[in-house]
Motif scaffolding. Structure first.
Motif, PDB file in Angstrom:
ATOM      1  N   GLN A  81       3.104  62.208  -4.621  1.00 32.28           N
ATOM      2  CA  GLN A  81       3.578  61.479  -5.777  1.00 32.28           C
ATOM      3  C   GLN A  81       5.033  61.844  -6.046  1.00 32.28           C
ATOM      4  O   GLN A  81       5.517  62.909  -5.650  1.00 32.28           O
ATOM      5  CB  GLN A  81       2.729  61.751  -7.010  1.00 32.28           C
ATOM      6  CG  GLN A  81       2.935  63.112  -7.639  1.00 32.28           C
ATOM      7  CD  GLN A  81       2.300  63.219  -9.027  1.00 32.28           C
ATOM      8  OE1 GLN A  81       1.825  62.239  -9.590  1.00 32.28           O
ATOM      9  NE2 GLN A  81       2.267  64.420  -9.574  1.00 32.28           N
ATOM     10  N   ILE A  82       5.739  60.931  -6.696  1.00 33.33           N
ATOM     11  CA  ILE A  82       7.078  61.180  -7.211  1.00 33.33           C
ATOM     12  C   ILE A  82       6.937  61.423  -8.708  1.00 33.33           C
ATOM     13  O   ILE A  82       6.255  60.665  -9.401  1.00 33.33           O
ATOM     14  CB  ILE A  82       7.994  59.969  -6.958  1.00 33.33           C
ATOM     15  CG1 ILE A  82       8.240  59.774  -5.466  1.00 33.33           C
ATOM     16  CG2 ILE A  82       9.305  60.108  -7.712  1.00 33.33           C
ATOM     17  CD1 ILE A  82       8.890  58.457  -5.125  1.00 33.33           C
ATOM     18  N   ARG A  83       7.576  62.461  -9.199  1.00 35.37           N
ATOM     19  CA  ARG A  83       7.582  62.706 -10.637  1.00 35.37           C
ATOM     20  C   ARG A  83       9.009  62.947 -11.095  1.00 35.37           C
ATOM     21  O   ARG A  83       9.713  63.799 -10.545  1.00 35.37           O
ATOM     22  CB  ARG A  83       6.703  63.886 -11.021  1.00 35.37           C
ATOM     23  CG  ARG A  83       6.651  64.079 -12.548  1.00 35.37           C
ATOM     24  CD  ARG A  83       5.755  65.212 -12.974  1.00 35.37           C
ATOM     25  NE  ARG A  83       5.693  65.287 -14.432  1.00 35.37           N
ATOM     26  CZ  ARG A  83       5.034  66.226 -15.097  1.00 35.37           C
ATOM     27  NH1 ARG A  83       4.376  67.181 -14.436  1.00 35.37           N
ATOM     28  NH2 ARG A  83       5.021  66.221 -16.419  1.00 35.37           N
ATOM     29  N   GLN A  89      11.432  63.195 -14.796  1.00 34.77           N
ATOM     30  CA  GLN A  89      11.506  63.201 -16.252  1.00 34.77           C
ATOM     31  C   GLN A  89      12.941  62.915 -16.689  1.00 34.77           C
ATOM     32  O   GLN A  89      13.900  63.353 -16.044  1.00 34.77           O
ATOM     33  CB  GLN A  89      11.052  64.536 -16.825  1.00 34.77           C
ATOM     34  CG  GLN A  89       9.561  64.786 -16.670  1.00 34.77           C
ATOM     35  CD  GLN A  89       9.108  66.038 -17.373  1.00 34.77           C
ATOM     36  OE1 GLN A  89       9.858  66.999 -17.504  1.00 34.77           O
ATOM     37  NE2 GLN A  89       7.869  66.046 -17.846  1.00 34.77           N
ATOM     38  N   HIS A 127       2.178  54.829 -23.373  1.00 39.91           N
ATOM     39  CA  HIS A 127       1.813  54.842 -21.958  1.00 39.91           C
ATOM     40  C   HIS A 127       1.842  53.446 -21.353  1.00 39.91           C
ATOM     41  O   HIS A 127       1.437  52.470 -21.993  1.00 39.91           O
ATOM     42  CB  HIS A 127       0.400  55.430 -21.768  1.00 39.91           C
ATOM     43  CG  HIS A 127       0.306  56.887 -22.073  1.00 39.91           C
ATOM     44  ND1 HIS A 127      -0.038  57.348 -23.332  1.00 39.91           N
ATOM     45  CD2 HIS A 127       0.517  57.975 -21.301  1.00 39.91           C
ATOM     46  CE1 HIS A 127      -0.044  58.668 -23.312  1.00 39.91           C
ATOM     47  NE2 HIS A 127       0.295  59.079 -22.102  1.00 39.91           N
ATOM     48  N   THR A 178       0.832  51.877 -17.460  1.00 40.75           N
ATOM     49  CA  THR A 178       0.329  52.100 -16.102  1.00 40.75           C
ATOM     50  C   THR A 178       0.306  50.761 -15.386  1.00 40.75           C
ATOM     51  O   THR A 178      -0.235  49.783 -15.900  1.00 40.75           O
ATOM     52  CB  THR A 178      -1.082  52.700 -16.123  1.00 40.75           C
ATOM     53  OG1 THR A 178      -1.063  53.941 -16.845  1.00 40.75           O
ATOM     54  CG2 THR A 178      -1.580  52.961 -14.707  1.00 40.75           C
ATOM     55  N   ASP A 206       8.387  60.390 -18.877  1.00 41.13           N
ATOM     56  CA  ASP A 206       7.772  61.042 -17.722  1.00 41.13           C
ATOM     57  C   ASP A 206       7.255  59.951 -16.798  1.00 41.13           C
ATOM     58  O   ASP A 206       6.333  59.207 -17.152  1.00 41.13           O
ATOM     59  CB  ASP A 206       6.632  61.952 -18.177  1.00 41.13           C
ATOM     60  CG  ASP A 206       6.062  62.801 -17.039  1.00 41.13           C
ATOM     61  OD1 ASP A 206       6.003  62.317 -15.895  1.00 41.13           O
ATOM     62  OD2 ASP A 206       5.670  63.949 -17.301  1.00 41.13           O
ATOM     63  N   LEU A 207       7.854  59.822 -15.625  1.00 34.54           N
ATOM     64  CA  LEU A 207       7.459  58.803 -14.653  1.00 34.54           C
ATOM     65  C   LEU A 207       6.754  59.455 -13.471  1.00 34.54           C
ATOM     66  O   LEU A 207       7.253  60.438 -12.909  1.00 34.54           O
ATOM     67  CB  LEU A 207       8.681  58.026 -14.178  1.00 34.54           C
ATOM     68  CG  LEU A 207       8.433  56.913 -13.157  1.00 34.54           C
ATOM     69  CD1 LEU A 207       9.399  55.755 -13.371  1.00 34.54           C
ATOM     70  CD2 LEU A 207       8.560  57.409 -11.701  1.00 34.54           C
ATOM     71  N   ARG A 208       5.617  58.886 -13.106  1.00 34.30           N
ATOM     72  CA  ARG A 208       4.891  59.331 -11.907  1.00 34.30           C
ATOM     73  C   ARG A 208       4.570  58.118 -11.048  1.00 34.30           C
ATOM     74  O   ARG A 208       3.982  57.155 -11.533  1.00 34.30           O
ATOM     75  CB  ARG A 208       3.594  60.053 -12.282  1.00 34.30           C
ATOM     76  CG  ARG A 208       3.805  61.276 -13.151  1.00 34.30           C
ATOM     77  CD  ARG A 208       2.492  61.990 -13.396  1.00 34.30           C
ATOM     78  NE  ARG A 208       2.645  63.033 -14.400  1.00 34.30           N
ATOM     79  CZ  ARG A 208       2.061  64.229 -14.340  1.00 34.30           C
ATOM     80  NH1 ARG A 208       1.277  64.521 -13.311  1.00 34.30           N
ATOM     81  NH2 ARG A 208       2.246  65.124 -15.294  1.00 34.30           N
ATOM     82  N   HIS A 209       4.996  58.190  -9.818  1.00 33.24           N
ATOM     83  CA  HIS A 209       4.625  57.173  -8.825  1.00 33.24           C
ATOM     84  C   HIS A 209       3.661  57.860  -7.870  1.00 33.24           C
ATOM     85  O   HIS A 209       4.059  58.692  -7.052  1.00 33.24           O
ATOM     86  CB  HIS A 209       5.865  56.666  -8.089  1.00 33.24           C
ATOM     87  CG  HIS A 209       5.601  55.482  -7.222  1.00 33.24           C
ATOM     88  ND1 HIS A 209       6.607  54.716  -6.685  1.00 33.24           N
ATOM     89  CD2 HIS A 209       4.439  54.908  -6.791  1.00 33.24           C
ATOM     90  CE1 HIS A 209       6.092  53.737  -5.969  1.00 33.24           C
ATOM     91  NE2 HIS A 209       4.779  53.845  -6.014  1.00 33.24           N
ATOM     92  N   ARG A 210       2.377  57.556  -8.001  1.00 31.07           N
ATOM     93  CA  ARG A 210       1.367  58.330  -7.287  1.00 31.07           C
ATOM     94  C   ARG A 210       0.595  57.450  -6.309  1.00 31.07           C
ATOM     95  O   ARG A 210       0.657  56.235  -6.342  1.00 31.07           O
ATOM     96  CB  ARG A 210       0.426  59.008  -8.266  1.00 31.07           C
ATOM     97  CG  ARG A 210      -0.290  58.090  -9.232  1.00 31.07           C
ATOM     98  CD  ARG A 210      -0.854  58.887 -10.380  1.00 31.07           C
ATOM     99  NE  ARG A 210      -1.743  58.080 -11.223  1.00 31.07           N
ATOM    100  CZ  ARG A 210      -2.210  58.464 -12.393  1.00 31.07           C
ATOM    101  NH1 ARG A 210      -1.901  59.680 -12.862  1.00 31.07           N
ATOM    102  NH2 ARG A 210      -3.016  57.686 -13.103  1.00 31.07           N
ATOM    103  N   TRP A 253      13.961  55.151  -8.483  1.00 32.21           N
ATOM    104  CA  TRP A 253      13.434  55.489  -9.807  1.00 32.21           C
ATOM    105  C   TRP A 253      14.448  56.308 -10.616  1.00 32.21           C
ATOM    106  O   TRP A 253      14.536  56.155 -11.849  1.00 32.21           O
ATOM    107  CB  TRP A 253      12.113  56.237  -9.689  1.00 32.21           C
ATOM    108  CG  TRP A 253      10.946  55.377  -9.309  1.00 32.21           C
ATOM    109  CD1 TRP A 253      10.134  55.515  -8.221  1.00 32.21           C
ATOM    110  CD2 TRP A 253      10.458  54.229 -10.024  1.00 32.21           C
ATOM    111  NE1 TRP A 253       9.179  54.538  -8.202  1.00 32.21           N
ATOM    112  CE2 TRP A 253       9.340  53.729  -9.299  1.00 32.21           C
ATOM    113  CE3 TRP A 253      10.849  53.576 -11.187  1.00 32.21           C
ATOM    114  CZ2 TRP A 253       8.615  52.625  -9.712  1.00 32.21           C
ATOM    115  CZ3 TRP A 253      10.141  52.460 -11.602  1.00 32.21           C
ATOM    116  CH2 TRP A 253       9.036  51.995 -10.875  1.00 32.21           C
TER     117      TRP A 253
END
Length: 248
Positions: free
Chosen positions: A3-5, A7, A48, A50, A79-83, A102
């Motif tokens: 994943q990419i995280r 902030q 949020h 998604t 907070d971004l997460r590309h999972r 991102w």
């Protein structure tokens, strides 16, 4: 799975950041495939978002992007997460590209909310090929800004990378848009060599810089629009290194 995280902090109320994410996706997602968030979305305003990310399906699996907005210190932490990202050479290349995209998206989001500025390229270059790079410069945004805009300072560190550039738009300490002159076409990623696939003459391009204050200094997000070939990848990363050494 990987994943990419990332902030980021935006100096605005959470409701304002949410509004920009939802209603100005064309600006926020300029560095990414598609001008809108994919469907079906799961929303919990203003906290949020998604969304599925079908653009990675060609690599073997779709993925998912999750954004969480939290009030923090008089502003909003994003907070971004590309999972759901896979493994292998093709995935590694895609992950590197998405990480840069991102970072650009969150920088553009902060600029839009805090300043009302649209970081996308001029209309004539929208949809053109582009290159993105980001770096953490260990100095204040004022010092970085001066290094990019003061000709006497620029010539001390830039090695000519911005020679002939003309300012199109600027907001001091935050955003700079430059028109770059046409460059000698490059082949195989080596500056100054011409490959069989390149045209006889290069067109002018446009570069933007977004400056974001961080606890460690300044995050500098760069985008060049109208590029061709791999020459930008040999030009901009060394520029970041020179600037960081100059201001260290």
């Amino acid at each position: 799975m990987h994943q990419i995280r990332i902030q980021s902090f935006v100096a605005a109320a959470r409701a304002e950041v949410w509004h920009a994410l939802r209603h100005r996706a064309d600006v926020v997602l300029d560095a990414l495939p598609g001008p809108a968030w994919p469907e079906p979305r799961v929303e919990e305003p203003p906290a949020h978002l998604t969304v599925p990310w079908p653009h990675t399906a060609a690599l073997g699996a779709p993925s998912e992007v999750v954004l969480a907005l939290e009030e923090n210190g008089g502003g909003t932490r994003v907070d971004l997460r590309h999972r759901g990202l896979g493994e292998g050479p093709a995935w590694d290349e895609a992950i590197g590209g998405y990480f840069a995209a991102w970072l650009q998206a969150l920088a553009a989001l902060g600029l839009l909310v805090e300043s009302g500025l649209d970081a996308r390229p001029s209309a004539a270059l929208r949809g053109a090929e582009r290159y993105f790079a980001s770096g953490e410069i260990p100095s204040s945004s004022d010092a970085v800004w001066r290094s990019l805009t003061d000709p006497l300072v620029l010539e001390r560190w830039s090695d000519g990378v911005l020679d002939g550039a003309g300012a199109r738009e600027a907001q001091e300490g935050r955003f700079l848009r430059l028109a770059l002159p046409a460059r000698e076409p490059a082949g195989d990623g080596v500056p100054g060599t011409r490959g069989p696939e390149t045209s006889a003459a290069a067109a002018p391009t446009e570069v933007t810089f977004i400056l974001r204050r961080t606890p460690r200094g300044t995050h500098l997000a760069l985008a060049e629009y109208g590029v061709s070939g791999r020459e930008p990848s040999s030009r901009w990363p060394p520029m970041f290194e020179r600037l960081a050494r100059f201001l260290a």
